[in-house]
Write a protein that holds these residues in place. Structure first.
Motif, mmCIF file in Angstrom:
data_model
loop_
_atom_site.group_PDB
_atom_site.id
_atom_site.type_symbol
_atom_site.label_atom_id
_atom_site.label_comp_id
_atom_site.label_asym_id
_atom_site.label_seq_id
_atom_site.Cartn_x
_atom_site.Cartn_y
_atom_site.Cartn_z
ATOM 1 N N GLN A 1 0.849 -1.192 0.000
ATOM 2 C CA GLN A 1 0.000 0.000 0.000
ATOM 3 C C GLN A 1 0.882 1.238 0.000
ATOM 4 O OE1 GLN A 1 -3.471 0.738 -0.271
ATOM 5 N NE2 GLN A 1 -2.295 2.592 -0.646
ATOM 6 N N GLY A 2 0.927 1.932 -1.133
ATOM 7 C CA GLY A 2 1.730 3.134 -1.229
ATOM 8 C C GLY A 2 1.124 4.296 -0.469
ATOM 9 N N PRO A 3 1.954 5.299 -0.127
ATOM 10 C CA PRO A 3 1.492 6.436 0.659
ATOM 11 C C PRO A 3 0.927 7.565 -0.207
ATOM 12 C CG PRO A 3 3.845 6.600 0.331
ATOM 13 C CD PRO A 3 3.420 5.318 -0.337
ATOM 14 N N ALA A 4 0.408 8.564 0.464
ATOM 15 C CA ALA A 4 -0.017 9.789 -0.209
ATOM 16 C C ALA A 4 1.216 10.582 -0.644
ATOM 17 C CB ALA A 4 -0.860 10.642 0.738
ATOM 18 N N PRO A 5 1.138 11.272 -1.779
ATOM 19 C CA PRO A 5 2.260 12.109 -2.211
ATOM 20 C C PRO A 5 2.572 13.215 -1.200
ATOM 21 C CG PRO A 5 0.691 11.777 -4.014
ATOM 22 C CD PRO A 5 0.042 11.256 -2.763
ATOM 23 N N ALA A 6 3.779 13.738 -1.275
ATOM 24 C CA ALA A 6 4.206 14.787 -0.348
ATOM 25 C C ALA A 6 3.354 16.039 -0.469
ATOM 26 C CB ALA A 6 5.677 15.118 -0.586
ATOM 27 N N PHE B 1 -3.681 -0.212 9.451
ATOM 28 C CA PHE B 1 -3.610 0.543 8.201
ATOM 29 C C PHE B 1 -4.591 -0.057 7.202
ATOM 30 C CE2 PHE B 1 -0.845 -2.924 6.877
ATOM 31 C CZ PHE B 1 -1.077 -3.039 5.515
ATOM 32 N N GLY B 2 -5.009 -1.293 7.440
ATOM 33 C CA GLY B 2 -6.072 -1.946 6.682
ATOM 34 C C GLY B 2 -7.248 -2.177 7.608
ATOM 35 N N ASP C 1 -9.944 15.901 7.109
ATOM 36 C CA ASP C 1 -10.225 16.290 8.497
ATOM 37 C C ASP C 1 -8.985 15.945 9.316
ATOM 38 O OD1 ASP C 1 -11.008 16.519 11.120
ATOM 39 O OD2 ASP C 1 -12.769 15.233 10.958
ATOM 40 N N GLU C 2 -8.294 16.970 9.780
ATOM 41 C CA GLU C 2 -7.029 16.769 10.491
ATOM 42 C C GLU C 2 -7.169 15.897 11.721
ATOM 43 O OE1 GLU C 2 -8.232 19.602 9.498
ATOM 44 O OE2 GLU C 2 -6.751 20.671 8.275
ATOM 45 N N ASP C 3 -8.344 15.846 12.335
ATOM 46 C CA ASP C 3 -8.523 15.100 13.575
ATOM 47 C C ASP C 3 -8.775 13.611 13.363
ATOM 48 O OD1 ASP C 3 -8.214 17.424 15.073
ATOM 49 O OD2 ASP C 3 -10.359 17.900 14.948
ATOM 50 N N SER C 4 -9.027 13.217 12.131
ATOM 51 C CA SER C 4 -9.343 11.809 11.866
ATOM 52 C C SER C 4 -8.084 10.951 11.896
ATOM 53 C CB SER C 4 -10.018 11.669 10.500
ATOM 54 O OG SER C 4 -10.140 10.304 10.141
ATOM 55 N N PRO C 5 -8.144 9.750 12.484
ATOM 56 C CA PRO C 5 -6.994 8.844 12.396
ATOM 57 C C PRO C 5 -6.746 8.385 10.968
ATOM 58 C CG PRO C 5 -8.897 7.707 13.313
ATOM 59 C CD PRO C 5 -9.272 9.157 13.228
ATOM 60 N N SER C 6 -7.741 8.589 10.103
ATOM 61 C CA SER C 6 -7.606 8.237 8.698
ATOM 62 C C SER C 6 -7.602 9.493 7.824
ATOM 63 C CB SER C 6 -8.750 7.301 8.274
ATOM 64 O OG SER C 6 -8.512 6.761 6.996
ATOM 65 N N ALA C 7 -7.023 10.567 8.343
ATOM 66 C CA ALA C 7 -6.933 11.816 7.589
ATOM 67 C C ALA C 7 -5.931 11.684 6.454
ATOM 68 C CB ALA C 7 -6.523 12.956 8.506
ATOM 69 N N GLY D 1 2.789 11.543 2.652
ATOM 70 C CA GLY D 1 3.792 10.539 2.972
ATOM 71 C C GLY D 1 3.304 9.381 3.808
ATOM 72 N N GLU D 2 2.027 9.360 4.162
ATOM 73 C CA GLU D 2 1.502 8.269 4.973
ATOM 74 C C GLU D 2 0.463 7.470 4.190
ATOM 75 O OE1 GLU D 2 0.253 9.219 8.879
ATOM 76 O OE2 GLU D 2 2.002 10.450 9.341
ATOM 77 N N ARG D 3 0.344 6.197 4.543
ATOM 78 C CA ARG D 3 -0.588 5.315 3.849
ATOM 79 C C ARG D 3 -2.038 5.689 4.133
ATOM 80 N NH1 ARG D 3 1.589 -0.471 5.876
ATOM 81 N NH2 ARG D 3 1.632 0.735 7.810
ATOM 82 N N PRO D 4 -2.887 5.647 3.131
ATOM 83 C CA PRO D 4 -4.322 5.719 3.401
ATOM 84 C C PRO D 4 -4.769 4.391 3.994
ATOM 85 C CG PRO D 4 -3.958 5.245 1.085
ATOM 86 C CD PRO D 4 -2.595 5.475 1.687
ATOM 87 N N ARG D 5 -5.830 4.435 4.770
ATOM 88 C CA ARG D 5 -6.407 3.170 5.241
ATOM 89 C C ARG D 5 -6.953 2.408 4.035
ATOM 90 N NH1 ARG D 5 -11.560 3.957 8.216
ATOM 91 N NH2 ARG D 5 -12.538 3.100 6.350
ATOM 92 N N THR D 6 -6.719 1.126 3.992
ATOM 93 C CA THR D 6 -7.172 0.330 2.862
ATOM 94 C C THR D 6 -8.204 -0.697 3.297
ATOM 95 O OG1 THR D 6 -6.459 -1.169 1.091
ATOM 96 C CG2 THR D 6 -5.241 -1.286 3.156
ATOM 97 N N THR D 7 -9.053 -1.107 2.378
ATOM 98 C CA THR D 7 -10.020 -2.169 2.654
ATOM 99 C C THR D 7 -9.431 -3.551 2.395
ATOM 100 O OG1 THR D 7 -10.874 -1.877 0.407
ATOM 101 C CG2 THR D 7 -12.077 -0.784 2.183
#
Length: 600
Positions: free
Chosen positions: A86-91, A284-285, A454-460, A464-470
């Motif tokens: 699972q790749g991360p979000a771009p910088a 992360f999943g 939403d900055e407060d979400s654990p899945s914001a 450089g960080e992975r999005p939560r994946t299904t």
């Protein structure tokens, strides 16, 4: 026996043998994997070969520009390991940038939804470390199908038809690739993707002068991550193009983002359930959803766990709502390991179990592990007016005219005679995710749609960080030894459908094929992971053949029931090994007439 007896006749047999087994969501991938085993390759060689074929033959469900997660164990070391693809979000993928673009959610299609592609690099890392074959040999079947063609399944054409206007008006490169001469392929038409065949050949060619197999694989990875693939994809998506939001935007992915990602391994998250260790990804999943649901259900009597009865179906649906609420409150790249420990504790499960009554909940009820305050995401029942949204995914992906896709992907399970076993779920990079890069033969994925602005979400959305994946493959072990790999496509339904399978096999005593064939159901009473991220309070989707009495009973208990087709939910496959006898087994879903298990 307190469970509903399985039907005497199954759609396919549970395969048995001693040599090797491959099961996947497409027969060509299964046959490819098995052919590798027949020629001396191991389970990892076979899984990689099958996965690259899936990129070609199920392009509406996965692609090279997408992602994957796997969980595996080797014959030498039975410890379950997670493969992170699972790749991360771009910088430059900041919440501020997306909001400045006029967006309040990450679009479901278009370059702004693209994370760094992770699947190809992950498969090559697995091949490097645990396979035995050369990359050229492993990739030869996929190159052949892309260059010379294969008979396409009807759902590819259906998907293309749903986005044909988008392709014609806004994504001409996708129209050229998937609608040659303006024609939508029909079931059985032989289709080719010569650009992807050339891309693979160029990647293999990058390592022709390397001195060893590992060096050849590393040359392949380097060219993918730092060479022509990254350059061409990034440059192409710099041009603003139509997104599912109905507006045009340029992607923010850079070659430096691509080069910075390297697939790797992580420790699996596990619990014990009825004498079996269930191994999943971390938060992360959505893998811990299955573990939380099993923890909750483990405190009920067997009779409460039969999904084919009103009592069991209700209990299972209510447990899933609680686990999924915790997913949306606590999981993500910023998830605290201490929170996960608390979520999986016996004490927390008991507290959650106590919330289940004989009435269906229509509330979003995340818990407060350790006294922490849960994050509550937006709870939308109506989609944005820019998009007309139909029913949620029920077995096949719902694809809007904008390219938005709800759920579904691919899966592959392999076990070999030595005891290597792998379960993997490749996804993303759907042909409808973003405009196809002309010279590469594929598009980038849309996994960032699972993040929140939403900055407060654990899945914001976080650079450089992975999005939560299904994506959520499963490995089962007994007495510390792997016994089965299992998984399914289906977005938010993946762990829900796997839960039905585990209850029927581990508690009900079903054979694998019997459990796969049994009527399925799932809840939609949680915010969807896919744009536009709506929910149906109290929603339950069931296969009609579960029975009118069960459907009526669920309705009486307050569930908002959607009757699906009789054979529409779930695309499970599995492959396993009895460590005492060495006998292997495999099974695959017959729904959609596409998945297949092979072996001997």
């Amino acid at each position: 026996m307190s469970f509903t007896p399985p039907t005497e006749n199954t759609t396919r047999p549970t395969l048995r043998g001693t040599f090797g087994m491959t099961a996947s969501t497409h027969w060509l991938a299964s046959a490819t994997g098995q052919s590798v085993l027949e020629r001396g390759g191991n389970a990892f060689d076979a899984a990689v070969a099958a996965a690259f074929v899936l990129h070609v033959v199920e392009p509406h469900l996965n692609g090279p520009g997408g992602d994957m997660t796997g969980v595996f164990a080797t014959a030498q070391d039975p410890t379950p390991v997670v493969l992170n693809g699972q790749g991360p979000a771009p910088a430059a993928a900041t919440i501020g940038h997306y909001r400045a673009e006029g967006l309040d959610t990450v679009p479901g299609a278009g370059g702004l939804a693209a994370a760094v592609p992770g699947a190809v690099d992950a498969w090559m890392v697995l091949l490097r470390d645990h396979g035995t074959w050369e990359p050229a040999d492993v990739l030869d079947p996929a190159i052949g199908y892309a260059r010379d063609g294969h008979p396409v399944v009807g759902r590819v054409g259906t998907t293309i038809a749903s986005v044909a206007d988008l392709f014609r008006e806004h994504w001409p490169s996708s129209a050229a690739l998937w609608m040659p001469q303006g024609c939508i392929p029909q079931a059985g038409d032989v289709v080719t993707n010569p650009a992807w065949a050339r891309t693979l050949e160029r990647l293999v060619e990058a390592g022709k002068n390397a001195g060893s197999r590992v060096e050849r694989i590393e040359a392949f990875r380097r060219e993918w991550r730092e060479g022509f693939v990254a350059r061409e994809a990034v440059e192409f998506l710099r041009t603003p193009h139509r997104h599912s939001s109905g507006t045009d935007h340029a992607a923010v992915l850079e070659t430096s983002d691509w080069a910075a990602f390297s697939a790797g391994y992580e420790e699996a998250t596990t619990i014990e359930f009825r004498g079996t260790t269930v191994a999943k990804t971390g938060p992360f999943g959505q893998g811990p959803v299955l573990l939380q649901a099993l923890r909750i259900l483990d405190g009920f009597d067997d009779a409460d766990l039969d999904p084919s009865t009103v009592r069991g179906a209700h209990t299972v649906l209510e447990a899933l709502k609680l686990a999924l609420a915790d997913r949306d409150a606590w999981y993500g790249s910023a998830a605290d390991p201490d929170v996960l420990r608390d979520l999986l504790s016996e004490e927390y499960a008991a507290a959650r179990r106590a919330l289940i009554t004989d009435r269906a909940s229509h509330e979003f009820r995340p818990g407060s592990p350790g006294g922490r305050t849960p994050h509550v995401p937006p709870l939308r029942t109506d989609a944005p007016s820019a998009v007309g949204v139909g029913e949620p995914t029920v077995g096949e992906p719902t694809v809007e005219s904008t390219g938005t896709t709800r759920g579904d992907t691919c899966h592959v399970d392999v076990v070999d005679r030595w005891g290597n076993v792998v379960s993997a779920t490749p996804s993303g990079g759907w042909l409808q995710s973003s405009p196809a890069v002309p010279d590469l033969g594929f598009c980038l994925g849309s996994r960032l749609q699972m993040t929140w602005l939403d900055e407060d979400s654990p899945s914001a959305l976080r650079p450089g960080e992975r999005p939560r994946t299904t994506l959520t493959p499963t490995l089962l072990l007994r007495d510390g030894v792997p016994v089965e790999a299992v998984g399914t496509p289906g977005g938010d339904q993946q762990d829900q459908w796997q839960l039905m399978y585990l209850l029927r096999t581990l508690v009900g005593g079903y054979e694998p094929q019997q459990a796969i064939d049994a009527p399925a159901l799932h809840t939609t009473s949680m915010p969807g992971s896919f744009w536009p991220r709506t929910w149906t309070p109290g929603g339950a989707v069931v296969e009609g053949r579960i029975g009118d009495d069960v459907i009526a009973g669920l309705t009486e208990r307050g569930h908002v029931v959607t009757r699906s087709g009789d054979w529409s939910l779930g695309r499970l496959t599995c492959a396993g090994r009895d460590p005492e006898t060495g006998v292997l087994h495999a099974a695959a879903n017959s729904r959609g007439a596409q998945g297949y298990a092979v072996g001997r």
